[in-house]
Motif scaffolding. Sequence first.
Motif, short mmCIF file in Angstrom:
data_model
loop_
_atom_site.label_atom_id
_atom_site.label_comp_id
_atom_site.label_asym_id
_atom_site.label_seq_id
_atom_site.Cartn_x
_atom_site.Cartn_y
_atom_site.Cartn_z
N MET A 68 13.31 63.18 49.84
CA MET A 68 11.97 62.87 50.95
C MET A 68 12.26 63.59 52.12
O MET A 68 13.30 63.26 52.75
N ASP A 69 11.59 64.73 52.69
CA ASP A 69 11.78 65.42 53.67
C ASP A 69 10.96 64.77 54.84
O ASP A 69 9.80 64.50 54.63
N PHE A 70 11.45 65.00 56.11
CA PHE A 70 10.56 64.24 57.08
C PHE A 70 10.93 65.51 58.14
O PHE A 70 11.60 65.86 58.68
N ASP A 71 9.51 65.54 58.83
CA ASP A 71 9.34 66.54 59.73
C ASP A 71 9.08 65.81 61.35
O ASP A 71 8.11 64.87 61.46
N ILE A 72 9.89 65.71 62.18
CA ILE A 72 9.91 64.86 63.30
C ILE A 72 8.69 65.18 63.98
O ILE A 72 8.35 64.12 64.74
N ARG A 73 8.08 66.22 64.13
CA ARG A 73 6.93 66.26 64.65
C ARG A 73 5.86 65.32 64.29
O ARG A 73 4.86 64.90 65.14
N GLU A 74 5.72 64.96 63.05
CA GLU A 74 4.91 63.95 62.81
C GLU A 74 5.07 62.53 63.38
O GLU A 74 4.10 61.62 63.34
N ILE A 75 6.14 62.31 64.12
CA ILE A 75 6.18 61.12 64.67
C ILE A 75 5.13 60.84 65.93
O ILE A 75 4.66 59.69 66.14
N ARG A 76 4.43 61.83 66.37
CA ARG A 76 3.65 61.91 67.41
C ARG A 76 2.30 61.11 66.48
O ARG A 76 1.57 60.33 67.46
N GLU A 77 2.23 61.15 65.45
CA GLU A 77 0.83 60.42 64.69
C GLU A 77 1.12 58.84 64.76
O GLU A 77 0.07 58.06 64.89
N TYR A 78 2.20 58.42 65.25
CA TYR A 78 2.48 57.07 65.44
C TYR A 78 2.64 56.58 66.84
O TYR A 78 2.60 55.34 67.09
N TYR A 79 2.42 57.69 67.84
CA TYR A 79 2.18 57.19 69.15
C TYR A 79 1.02 56.26 69.43
O TYR A 79 -0.14 57.09 69.06
N GLU A 80 0.95 55.45 70.04
CA GLU A 80 -0.12 54.67 70.37
C GLU A 80 -0.43 54.58 71.92
O GLU A 80 -1.20 54.00 72.37
N SER A 81 0.09 55.61 72.70
CA SER A 81 0.08 55.46 73.96
C SER A 81 0.20 57.11 74.42
O SER A 81 0.54 57.90 73.72
N GLU A 82 -0.22 57.31 75.86
CA GLU A 82 0.28 58.56 76.33
C GLU A 82 1.56 59.04 76.16
O GLU A 82 2.53 58.24 76.16
N VAL A 83 1.76 60.30 75.94
CA VAL A 83 3.12 60.89 76.05
C VAL A 83 3.40 61.30 77.30
O VAL A 83 2.71 61.66 78.30
#
Length: 173
Positions: free
Chosen positions: A1-16
């Motif tokens: 299973m490959d993971f693209d770290i950029r996808e972590i932003r989908e889990y952010y529930e607050s402002e960056v």
Amino acid sequence: MDFDIREIREYYESEVRDYDYDELLSLGISHDNAQFMVGIGVPEEFNDFVFYGTDTFKKTFIEDIQFINIGHYACFGMRNPDGLYLKEGSDELFTTSSFHRPQIYLLNKNLKTFFLFHLIRNELAMKMRQEGEYSSQKYARELRKLYEQLDPVAMKDVEGYWSHLIEDYETGL
């Protein structure tokens, strides 16, 4: 299973957080961590973690080593939140706990890996559930295997954050 770290932003529930790369470097943040903080981004809040803006970063000595306090971990009901620290000039991410000896310990080898662990945690659970293969114990085994491949030092500490998280799944908590 490959993971693209950029996808972590989908889990952010607050402002960056909006960080300046050069300012981060001047504060003693490593090149790799600064690149992650600017390129991928760090949320103001993520699960039980709070990340500060550079105006709130604080340099401090703990056990004669200089750290930069970049946030804290505050699980619901905690009176004294545990700090999140980057070792000045290093990639390593540390946290503190009054239950841990020594009080400050390595959380992950860098910020990217910290967020990658969270991404893996979410994506693996979703994949296993979709395939009808999820059980708490099987999930814990797979999670441990992936974490140990990515950041074995973070997993060596049986009293550390990640080990306790996996132990909770192993015991069904």
